[in-house]
Design a protein around this motif. Structure first.
Motif, PDB file in Angstrom:
ATOM      1  N   PRO A 230       0.809  -1.221   0.000  1.00 10.34           N
ATOM      2  CA  PRO A 230       0.000   0.000   0.000  1.00 10.34           C
ATOM      3  C   PRO A 230       0.843   1.273   0.000  1.00 10.34           C
ATOM      4  N   VAL A 231       2.049   1.199   0.559  1.00  9.22           N
ATOM      5  CA  VAL A 231       2.953   2.361   0.509  1.00  9.22           C
ATOM      6  C   VAL A 231       3.348   2.644  -0.936  1.00  9.22           C
ATOM      7  N   ALA A 232       3.673   1.589  -1.668  1.00  9.46           N
ATOM      8  CA  ALA A 232       4.031   1.746  -3.085  1.00  9.46           C
ATOM      9  C   ALA A 232       2.874   2.348  -3.865  1.00  9.46           C
ATOM     10  N   THR A 233       1.652   1.885  -3.593  1.00 10.18           N
ATOM     11  CA  THR A 233       0.483   2.435  -4.280  1.00 10.18           C
ATOM     12  C   THR A 233       0.326   3.923  -3.980  1.00 10.18           C
ATOM     13  N   ALA A 234       0.483   4.305  -2.724  1.00 12.98           N
ATOM     14  CA  ALA A 234       0.378   5.720  -2.349  1.00 12.98           C
ATOM     15  C   ALA A 234       1.449   6.547  -3.051  1.00 12.98           C
ATOM     16  N   MET A 235       2.649   6.002  -3.190  1.00 15.22           N
ATOM     17  CA  MET A 235       3.719   6.722  -3.877  1.00 15.22           C
ATOM     18  C   MET A 235       3.381   6.938  -5.346  1.00 15.22           C
ATOM     19  N   VAL A 236       2.778   5.939  -5.978  1.00 11.51           N
ATOM     20  CA  VAL A 236       2.379   6.082  -7.386  1.00 11.51           C
ATOM     21  C   VAL A 236       1.270   7.117  -7.525  1.00 11.51           C
ATOM     22  N   VAL A 237       0.357   7.167  -6.559  1.00 16.51           N
ATOM     23  CA  VAL A 237      -0.694   8.188  -6.583  1.00 16.51           C
ATOM     24  C   VAL A 237      -0.070   9.582  -6.523  1.00 16.51           C
ATOM     25  N   VAL A 238       0.906   9.766  -5.652  1.00 16.40           N
ATOM     26  CA  VAL A 238       1.576  11.066  -5.555  1.00 16.40           C
ATOM     27  C   VAL A 238       2.289  11.397  -6.865  1.00 16.40           C
ATOM     28  N   LEU A 239       2.970  10.417  -7.440  1.00 15.60           N
ATOM     29  CA  LEU A 239       3.637  10.633  -8.723  1.00 15.60           C
ATOM     30  C   LEU A 239       2.656  11.098  -9.800  1.00 15.60           C
ATOM     31  N   THR A 240       1.460  10.536  -9.769  1.00 18.39           N
ATOM     32  CA  THR A 240       0.490  10.802 -10.819  1.00 18.39           C
ATOM     33  C   THR A 240      -0.205  12.142 -10.640  1.00 18.39           C
ATOM     34  N   TYR A 241      -0.474  12.540  -9.382  1.00 15.66           N
ATOM     35  CA  TYR A 241      -1.280  13.732  -9.146  1.00 15.66           C
ATOM     36  C   TYR A 241      -0.540  14.848  -8.412  1.00 15.66           C
ATOM     37  N   TRP A 242       0.760  14.713  -8.305  1.00 21.02           N
ATOM     38  CA  TRP A 242       1.550  15.745  -7.634  1.00 21.02           C
ATOM     39  C   TRP A 242       1.389  17.107  -8.316  1.00 21.02           C
ATOM     40  N   LEU A 243       1.387  17.135  -9.652  1.00 21.42           N
ATOM     41  CA  LEU A 243       1.285  18.411 -10.343  1.00 21.42           C
ATOM     42  C   LEU A 243      -0.057  19.088 -10.100  1.00 21.42           C
ATOM     43  N   SER A 244      -1.102  18.298  -9.938  1.00 24.05           N
ATOM     44  CA  SER A 244      -2.402  18.886  -9.619  1.00 24.05           C
ATOM     45  C   SER A 244      -2.342  19.607  -8.278  1.00 24.05           C
ATOM     46  N   TYR A 245      -1.662  18.993  -7.322  1.00 25.30           N
ATOM     47  CA  TYR A 245      -1.489  19.627  -6.012  1.00 25.30           C
ATOM     48  C   TYR A 245      -0.688  20.918  -6.137  1.00 25.30           C
ATOM     49  N   GLU A 246       0.400  20.867  -6.884  1.00 25.20           N
ATOM     50  CA  GLU A 246       1.216  22.061  -7.091  1.00 25.20           C
ATOM     51  C   GLU A 246       0.384  23.172  -7.727  1.00 25.20           C
ATOM     52  N   TYR A 247      -0.428  22.807  -8.693  1.00 24.50           N
ATOM     53  CA  TYR A 247      -1.220  23.795  -9.417  1.00 24.50           C
ATOM     54  C   TYR A 247      -2.261  24.435  -8.496  1.00 24.50           C
TER      55      TYR A 247
ATOM     56  N   HIS B  55       7.650  14.798  -1.471  1.00 17.41           N
ATOM     57  CA  HIS B  55       6.279  14.332  -1.265  1.00 17.41           C
ATOM     58  C   HIS B  55       6.194  12.817  -1.402  1.00 17.41           C
ATOM     59  N   THR B  56       6.938  12.271  -2.367  1.00 17.24           N
ATOM     60  CA  THR B  56       6.861  10.842  -2.640  1.00 17.24           C
ATOM     61  C   THR B  56       7.640  10.029  -1.616  1.00 17.24           C
ATOM     62  N   LEU B  57       8.862  10.417  -1.365  1.00 20.39           N
ATOM     63  CA  LEU B  57       9.732   9.611  -0.504  1.00 20.39           C
ATOM     64  C   LEU B  57       9.348   9.666   0.970  1.00 20.39           C
ATOM     65  N   VAL B  58       8.729  10.758   1.402  1.00 19.45           N
ATOM     66  CA  VAL B  58       8.389  10.861   2.812  1.00 19.45           C
ATOM     67  C   VAL B  58       7.401   9.763   3.223  1.00 19.45           C
ATOM     68  N   LEU B  59       6.686   9.211   2.269  1.00 18.30           N
ATOM     69  CA  LEU B  59       5.731   8.146   2.577  1.00 18.30           C
ATOM     70  C   LEU B  59       6.406   6.887   3.101  1.00 18.30           C
ATOM     71  N   VAL B  60       7.681   6.712   2.754  1.00 15.11           N
ATOM     72  CA  VAL B  60       8.386   5.509   3.187  1.00 15.11           C
ATOM     73  C   VAL B  60       9.201   5.748   4.450  1.00 15.11           C
ATOM     74  N   SER B  61       9.222   6.990   4.936  1.00 12.78           N
ATOM     75  CA  SER B  61      10.080   7.318   6.077  1.00 12.78           C
ATOM     76  C   SER B  61       9.807   6.484   7.328  1.00 12.78           C
ATOM     77  N   PRO B  62       8.555   6.087   7.654  1.00 10.89           N
ATOM     78  CA  PRO B  62       8.366   5.286   8.876  1.00 10.89           C
ATOM     79  C   PRO B  62       9.066   3.931   8.835  1.00 10.89           C
ATOM     80  N   TYR B  63       9.447   3.489   7.652  1.00  7.60           N
ATOM     81  CA  TYR B  63      10.046   2.159   7.527  1.00  7.60           C
ATOM     82  C   TYR B  63      11.567   2.223   7.371  1.00  7.60           C
ATOM     83  N   LEU B  64      12.118   3.431   7.351  1.00  6.51           N
ATOM     84  CA  LEU B  64      13.568   3.575   7.209  1.00  6.51           C
ATOM     85  C   LEU B  64      14.255   3.434   8.560  1.00  6.51           C
ATOM     86  N   THR B  65      15.513   3.074   8.504  1.00  9.18           N
ATOM     87  CA  THR B  65      16.282   2.896   9.727  1.00  9.18           C
ATOM     88  C   THR B  65      17.039   4.178  10.075  1.00  9.18           C
TER      89      THR B  65
END
Length: 224
Positions: A154-171, A194-204
């Motif tokens: 689900p983290v990967a899916t959320a990252m793809v969502v951000v990749l796809t709609y990030w520009l809409s957010y910026e706009y 925006h994309t990478l922060v989604l994985v931060s809880p799993y980083l060491t």
């Protein structure tokens, strides 16, 4: 010995480059082929000789974008460290930015263009495989430690969502300036954050601290 004169660019290439610049700046729905022809100083008939319909021109630009981005997606499983992941997403957002009209006007384009409807879905699937591969690579490299099986899907899916709609957010954050050419530097960094922060809880340890420092610096749009 003087260098030979450069060959003039072919008309079709000039049309594609000009259309891309206009689509990126004003949005594809707001740019007619007559506007592109006028910008180039050629007749509409000359433009339509090379691109019989506007969709033909759009499809050519999308195919170029896909050809540029897919080799990068194929390299995603080789990522092992946070710095490599940051570089990967920055490079990915560079390609996305260069063809940003596709994402700015994505829903409208998909509703009226069958070529895009089919091929955008295939590219989306490729992005999903790439992001999953990147997370698996980070796990193999020891930077990422999931606590249970299937936790990263689900983290990967959320990252793809951000990749796809990030520009809409910026706009939405800054409609007058967000997609202008001079906004690209910080916009690319924000997209990666925006994309990478989604994985931060799993980083060491240090990897998480390093990523959060980057995200804190670039996560929010600059006030105007």
């Amino acid at each position: 010995m003087p260098s030979p004169p450069k060959k003039p660019r072919r008309t079709a290439e000039r049309i594609a480059e000009t259309a891309l610049a206009l689509f990126n700046r004003f949005g594809e729905p707001n740019v007619a082929t007559t506007v592109i022809a006028a910008e180039l100083g050629i007749s509409a008939g000359n433009l339509h000789y090379h691109f019989p319909a506007k969709d033909t021109l759009i499809n050519t630009l999308f195919d170029r974008y896909r050809a540029a981005v897919e080799p990068l997606l194929d390299a995603a499983p080789d990522v092992r460290h946070v710095e490599d992941a940051w570089l990967f997403f920055h490079m990915l957002f560079e390609q996305l930015w260069d063809y940003r009209f596709l994402y700015r006007d994505l829903n409208d384009l998909l509703s009226k263009n069958r070529h895009l409807e089919t091929h955008v879905q295939a590219l989306l699937d490729h992005k999903a495989r790439a992001v999953n591969g990147l997370l698996e690579g980070l796990a193999r490299g020891g930077a990422l430690q999931p606590t249970g099986p299937g936790e990263l899907a689900p983290v990967a899916t959320a990252m793809v969502v951000v990749l796809t709609y990030w520009l809409s957010y910026e706009y939405v954050c800054d409609p007058r300036h967000a997609l202008e050419p001079d906004a690209d530097g910080r916009a690319l960094l924000r997209g990666a954050a925006h994309t990478l922060v989604l994985v931060s809880p799993y980083l060491t340890g240090d990897d998480r601290d390093h990523l959060l420092a980057l995200a804190d610096r670039y996560h929010s749009p600059s006030p105007r």
